[in-house]
Design a protein around this motif. Structure first.
Motif, PDB file in Angstrom:
ATOM      1  N   LEU A 283       0.841  -1.201   0.000  1.00  9.10           N
ATOM      2  CA  LEU A 283       0.000   0.000   0.000  1.00  9.10           C
ATOM      3  C   LEU A 283       0.873   1.247   0.000  1.00  9.10           C
ATOM      4  CD1 LEU A 283      -2.882   1.086   0.055  1.00  9.10           C
ATOM      5  CD2 LEU A 283      -2.765   1.070   2.560  1.00  9.10           C
ATOM      6  N   ALA A 284       1.916   1.255   0.796  1.00  2.48           N
ATOM      7  CA  ALA A 284       2.833   2.394   0.834  1.00  2.48           C
ATOM      8  C   ALA A 284       3.483   2.619  -0.520  1.00  2.48           C
ATOM      9  CB  ALA A 284       3.899   2.178   1.901  1.00  2.48           C
ATOM     10  N   ALA A 285       3.748   1.537  -1.223  1.00  2.46           N
ATOM     11  CA  ALA A 285       4.436   1.641  -2.515  1.00  2.46           C
ATOM     12  C   ALA A 285       3.602   2.355  -3.572  1.00  2.46           C
ATOM     13  CB  ALA A 285       4.822   0.250  -3.010  1.00  2.46           C
ATOM     14  N   THR A 286       2.282   2.420  -3.374  1.00  6.66           N
ATOM     15  CA  THR A 286       1.428   3.090  -4.360  1.00  6.66           C
ATOM     16  C   THR A 286       1.555   4.605  -4.283  1.00  6.66           C
ATOM     17  OG1 THR A 286      -0.523   3.275  -2.907  1.00  6.66           O
ATOM     18  CG2 THR A 286      -0.253   1.214  -4.159  1.00  6.66           C
ATOM     19  N   GLY A 287       2.023   5.139  -3.142  1.00  7.06           N
ATOM     20  CA  GLY A 287       2.146   6.585  -2.986  1.00  7.06           C
ATOM     21  C   GLY A 287       0.825   7.296  -2.769  1.00  7.06           C
ATOM     22  N   LEU A 288      -0.158   6.590  -2.209  1.00 15.90           N
ATOM     23  CA  LEU A 288      -1.462   7.223  -2.005  1.00 15.90           C
ATOM     24  C   LEU A 288      -1.348   8.426  -1.063  1.00 15.90           C
ATOM     25  CD1 LEU A 288      -3.781   5.085   0.336  1.00 15.90           C
ATOM     26  CD2 LEU A 288      -1.287   5.066   0.434  1.00 15.90           C
ATOM     27  N   THR A 289      -2.225   9.419  -1.285  1.00 18.32           N
ATOM     28  CA  THR A 289      -2.201  10.640  -0.471  1.00 18.32           C
ATOM     29  C   THR A 289      -3.465  10.818   0.361  1.00 18.32           C
ATOM     30  OG1 THR A 289      -3.092  11.934  -2.315  1.00 18.32           O
ATOM     31  CG2 THR A 289      -0.682  11.831  -2.084  1.00 18.32           C
ATOM     32  N   ARG A 290      -4.542  10.137  -0.002  1.00 16.00           N
ATOM     33  CA  ARG A 290      -5.813  10.255   0.717  1.00 16.00           C
ATOM     34  C   ARG A 290      -6.349   8.875   1.053  1.00 16.00           C
ATOM     35  NH1 ARG A 290      -8.535  15.220   0.306  1.00 16.00           N
ATOM     36  NH2 ARG A 290     -10.507  14.131   0.687  1.00 16.00           N
ATOM     37  N   LEU A 291      -6.848   8.731   2.291  1.00 23.55           N
ATOM     38  CA  LEU A 291      -7.426   7.459   2.696  1.00 23.55           C
ATOM     39  C   LEU A 291      -8.588   7.715   3.646  1.00 23.55           C
ATOM     40  CD1 LEU A 291      -7.299   4.365   2.627  1.00 23.55           C
ATOM     41  CD2 LEU A 291      -5.687   4.452   4.538  1.00 23.55           C
ATOM     42  N   ASP A 292      -9.765   7.253   3.250  1.00 24.95           N
ATOM     43  CA  ASP A 292     -10.961   7.396   4.069  1.00 24.95           C
ATOM     44  C   ASP A 292     -11.389   6.019   4.555  1.00 24.95           C
ATOM     45  OD1 ASP A 292     -13.406   7.872   5.243  1.00 24.95           O
ATOM     46  OD2 ASP A 292     -14.155   9.169   3.640  1.00 24.95           O
ATOM     47  N   LEU A 293     -11.220   5.787   5.852  1.00 24.00           N
ATOM     48  CA  LEU A 293     -11.611   4.525   6.483  1.00 24.00           C
ATOM     49  C   LEU A 293     -12.717   4.761   7.502  1.00 24.00           C
ATOM     50  CD1 LEU A 293      -8.108   2.848   6.976  1.00 24.00           C
ATOM     51  CD2 LEU A 293      -9.943   2.062   5.462  1.00 24.00           C
ATOM     52  N   SER A 294     -13.510   5.791   7.297  1.00 24.10           N
ATOM     53  CA  SER A 294     -14.583   6.097   8.250  1.00 24.10           C
ATOM     54  C   SER A 294     -15.690   5.059   8.159  1.00 24.10           C
ATOM     55  CB  SER A 294     -15.137   7.491   7.969  1.00 24.10           C
ATOM     56  OG  SER A 294     -15.606   7.598   6.645  1.00 24.10           O
ATOM     57  N   GLY A 295     -16.265   4.754   9.319  1.00 22.95           N
ATOM     58  CA  GLY A 295     -17.395   3.835   9.385  1.00 22.95           C
ATOM     59  C   GLY A 295     -17.083   2.415   8.984  1.00 22.95           C
ATOM     60  N   CYS A 296     -15.904   1.946   9.326  1.00 22.57           N
ATOM     61  CA  CYS A 296     -15.480   0.596   8.933  1.00 22.57           C
ATOM     62  C   CYS A 296     -15.375  -0.371  10.115  1.00 22.57           C
ATOM     63  CB  CYS A 296     -14.147   0.656   8.200  1.00 22.57           C
ATOM     64  SG  CYS A 296     -14.218   1.464   6.589  1.00 22.57           S
ATOM     65  N   ALA A 297     -15.895   0.002  11.269  1.00 22.40           N
ATOM     66  CA  ALA A 297     -15.868  -0.856  12.469  1.00 22.40           C
ATOM     67  C   ALA A 297     -14.452  -1.237  12.881  1.00 22.40           C
ATOM     68  CB  ALA A 297     -16.720  -2.113  12.251  1.00 22.40           C
ATOM     69  N   ILE A 298     -13.521  -0.316  12.702  1.00 20.35           N
ATOM     70  CA  ILE A 298     -12.119  -0.560  13.059  1.00 20.35           C
ATOM     71  C   ILE A 298     -11.901  -0.195  14.523  1.00 20.35           C
ATOM     72  CG2 ILE A 298      -9.727   0.133  12.620  1.00 20.35           C
ATOM     73  CD1 ILE A 298     -10.638   0.842   9.751  1.00 20.35           C
ATOM     74  N   ASP A 299     -11.396  -1.145  15.308  1.00 23.86           N
ATOM     75  CA  ASP A 299     -11.113  -0.825  16.711  1.00 23.86           C
ATOM     76  C   ASP A 299      -9.619  -0.792  17.011  1.00 23.86           C
ATOM     77  OD1 ASP A 299     -10.484  -3.500  16.610  1.00 23.86           O
ATOM     78  OD2 ASP A 299     -12.015  -4.137  18.046  1.00 23.86           O
ATOM     79  N   ARG A 300      -8.821  -1.136  15.985  1.00 22.55           N
ATOM     80  CA  ARG A 300      -7.365  -1.111  16.185  1.00 22.55           C
ATOM     81  C   ARG A 300      -6.690  -0.966  14.834  1.00 22.55           C
ATOM     82  NH1 ARG A 300      -3.703  -5.732  19.322  1.00 22.55           N
ATOM     83  NH2 ARG A 300      -1.713  -4.613  19.175  1.00 22.55           N
ATOM     84  N   LEU A 301      -5.672  -0.130  14.761  1.00 23.20           N
ATOM     85  CA  LEU A 301      -4.907   0.060  13.537  1.00 23.20           C
ATOM     86  C   LEU A 301      -3.610  -0.738  13.601  1.00 23.20           C
ATOM     87  CD1 LEU A 301      -5.277   3.928  13.146  1.00 23.20           C
ATOM     88  CD2 LEU A 301      -6.406   2.192  11.744  1.00 23.20           C
ATOM     89  N   PRO A 302      -3.176  -1.277  12.471  1.00 22.16           N
ATOM     90  CA  PRO A 302      -1.883  -1.994  12.487  1.00 22.16           C
ATOM     91  C   PRO A 302      -0.724  -1.018  12.653  1.00 22.16           C
ATOM     92  CG  PRO A 302      -2.750  -1.852  10.251  1.00 22.16           C
ATOM     93  CD  PRO A 302      -3.827  -1.332  11.155  1.00 22.16           C
ATOM     94  N   ASP A 303       0.325  -1.467  13.295  1.00 21.35           N
ATOM     95  CA  ASP A 303       1.517  -0.631  13.460  1.00 21.35           C
ATOM     96  C   ASP A 303       2.043  -0.150  12.119  1.00 21.35           C
ATOM     97  OD1 ASP A 303       1.349  -1.052  16.155  1.00 21.35           O
ATOM     98  OD2 ASP A 303       2.993  -2.511  16.256  1.00 21.35           O
TER      99      ASP A 303
END
Length: 523
Positions: A59-79
């Motif tokens: 994912l980092a290799a793509t060079g993305l600049t925007r990421l919307d993860l709202s409302g995804c039932a995420i309770d923990r982010l990976p390191d």
């Protein structure tokens, strides 16, 4: 398994082919699109795909600049989210997040960060180590504490509204470039506002409504650049609010326009029709009778026990009624008020407002963007005639004079709260404020309004603050001058420019709204 490879955008889907070469040639827009929810993909599958990409580096290799993860039932982010160092915008709102990984500071290019409606009880200190963060939102969390060092000095736009905060850390005052500070709906006291906040000399908008301030901080009243201020529903303003509500009920023989109470049934609102609009405080419906004179009207019903974004419905209603009673044609008129008994035993209240044909009356501007921060935005190529700019200045100045004479501080005097009727071809000489074919404007939306004693020293300082907002509005209008006629009815563009400069200039040199209205010939 293929989702762990470096992605390539193909017909809106992510495919594993030519993984190593595709990421190198991917534009940021393509990378951002690849990270979005794909056709046929579930939310859970998308989260699993992106988290796998964080962990293996694809994912980092793509060079993305925007990421919307709202409302995804995420309770923990990976390191490994920290590997996405190219991110500039990240939204994690509406997730049950309570903490962040210690690696989070690796997002060294992050500028905008949203945690709207999450479950944080304190701002993670790791956020304070984000070197380029510009905008930070923890609106509607469960915050009870903002630790020292948790707000980066680079932040210019901070949203901590609707939490449980009683105090702010000294580090907030170290954000000397702060322009926009939203703190409404907390438990903040005077003691909880550190003296370092006086260092924020670039502040232009402050929202402190619905807190526990016993006194309006002196530094706010003397601030050199503050233009938009909301202070409703604090002990410091409550006596003035109570008096305003009594004035609404009592009326006065000196009122230029009556705002009677009517029955809900008389409004003839069709319950089968959807509302014209809705917000945090209530809904707006169409009425073909309006309860007053049988005309078309807009009916706003406030939710039971609701709050507005900058205070309470009762303050908004009181300000709307008092504003209309001044008789000023340049204020969207409230025609009547009503009480509605609901089936659940609750009582709701509302207002009947004049209907302005949307084909004729347009919103003057749009709310500020991420880039403009405190300045409204306009359609590209917007041009205005001298007659239109003069009429706008006359109408808004007249509205400001009427409001402050009544002890009402609007708090949100912006182009996006002004309805404007542009001039018609051939009608330049037929200007009549609020009537006729000429250009005209009406100030609306009292959701941020609060009150003060008319003629008081406090009121004079508050008016100086709001005059700066008028000056900004006038500057924006002047920047759109079409370059044709430079004079209208004795008012020159150069005169308006000089007026705008005085309004945004040193506090002591700012004119009152009454003086502005006289200078531009408001009627």
């Amino acid at each position: 398994e293929h989702r762990r490879h470096v992605p390539e955008v193909s017909l809106g889907r992510i495919t594993p082919s030519r993984a190593s070469s595709s990421s190198a040639g991917m534009t940021p827009d393509e990378a951002n699109a690849a990270a979005a929810l794909q056709p046929g993909e579930t939310v859970d599958a998308r989260v699993a795909r992106l988290f796998a990409g964080m962990r293996d580096g694809t994912l980092a290799a793509t060079g993305l600049t925007r990421l919307d993860l709202s409302g995804c039932a995420i309770d923990r982010l990976p390191d490994e989210i920290a590997t996405c160092a190219s991110l500039e915008f990240l939204s994690l709102g509406k997730n049950p997040l309570r903490s962040l990984p210690e690696t989070f500071h690796g997002l060294v290019n992050l500028r905008v960060l949203f945690f709207l409606g999450c479950h944080f009880t304190e701002v993670p200190v790791v956020i304070g180590r984000l070197p380029r963060l510009f905008m930070l939102s923890f609106k509607a969390n469960k915050l009870e504490r903002v630790p020292e060092g948790s707000i980066p000095k680079s932040v210019c736009w901070l949203i901590l509204s609707d939490n449980r905060l009683a105090a702010l850390p000294r580090c907030v005052g170290e954000c000397v470039g702060m322009r926009k500070l939203l703190l409404a709906g907390n438990r903040l006291t005077n003691e909880g506002l550190p003296e370092t906040m006086q260092n924020m000399r670039h502040l232009e908008l402050v929202r402190l409504a619905d807190n526990r301030l016993e006194k309006i901080p002196e530094w706010l009243l003397r601030h050199p650049k503050l233009a938009w201020l909301a202070l409703a529903a604090n002990p410091a303003t409550e006596p003035f609010s109570a008096a305003a509500r009594r004035r609404c009920l009592d009326g006065s023989s000196t009122d230029a326009f009556d705002v009677p109470e009517v029955s809900w049934a008389s409004l003839n609102v069709d319950p089968s029709q959807p509302p014209l609009g809705k917000g945090a405080s209530g809904e707006v419906f169409a009425s073909r009778r309006g309860g007053v004179g049988g005309g078309v009207a807009a009916v706003k019903v406030y939710k039971h026990a609701a709050k507005t974004s900058d205070g309470r419905p009762e303050d908004e209603m009181a300000a709307s009624v008092l504003a209309s009673r001044t008789g000023c044609d340049s204020i969207t008129r409230t025609l009547a008020r009503f009480t509605r008994e609901e089936e659940e035993g609750n009582t709701s209240y509302g207002l009947v407002m004049e209907f302005l044909d949307p084909t004729t009356w347009k919103v003057l501007g749009e709310p500020p963007s991420f880039d403009s921060v405190t300045r409204d935005v306009y359609a590209p190529g917007t041009k205005r005639t001298c007659a239109e700019i003069t009429s706008l200045a006359r109408c808004v100045a007249g509205a400001g004079a009427a409001l402050h004479a009544a002890g009402v501080h609007h708090g949100d005097l912006y182009a996006h709260n002004v309805l404007f009727r542009p001039g018609q071809p051939g009608a330049q000489g037929l200007f009549s404020q609020g009537q006729g074919p000429g250009p005209a404007a009406k100030l609306s939306d009292f959701g941020a309004a609060f009150f003060y004693l008319p003629g008081s020293a406090l009121g004079a300082e508050l008016e100086r603050t709001e005059v700066r907002a008028f000056g900004v509005l006038l500057e924006e209008a002047l920047s759109q001058h079409d370059g044709e006629a430079d004079e209208h009815e004795g008012v020159r563009v150069a005169t308006l420019a000089a007026l705008a400069a005085r309004c945004v200039g040193e506090r002591g040199g700012r004119p009152t709204f009454a003086a502005i209205a006289a200078e531009v010939g408001a009627r």
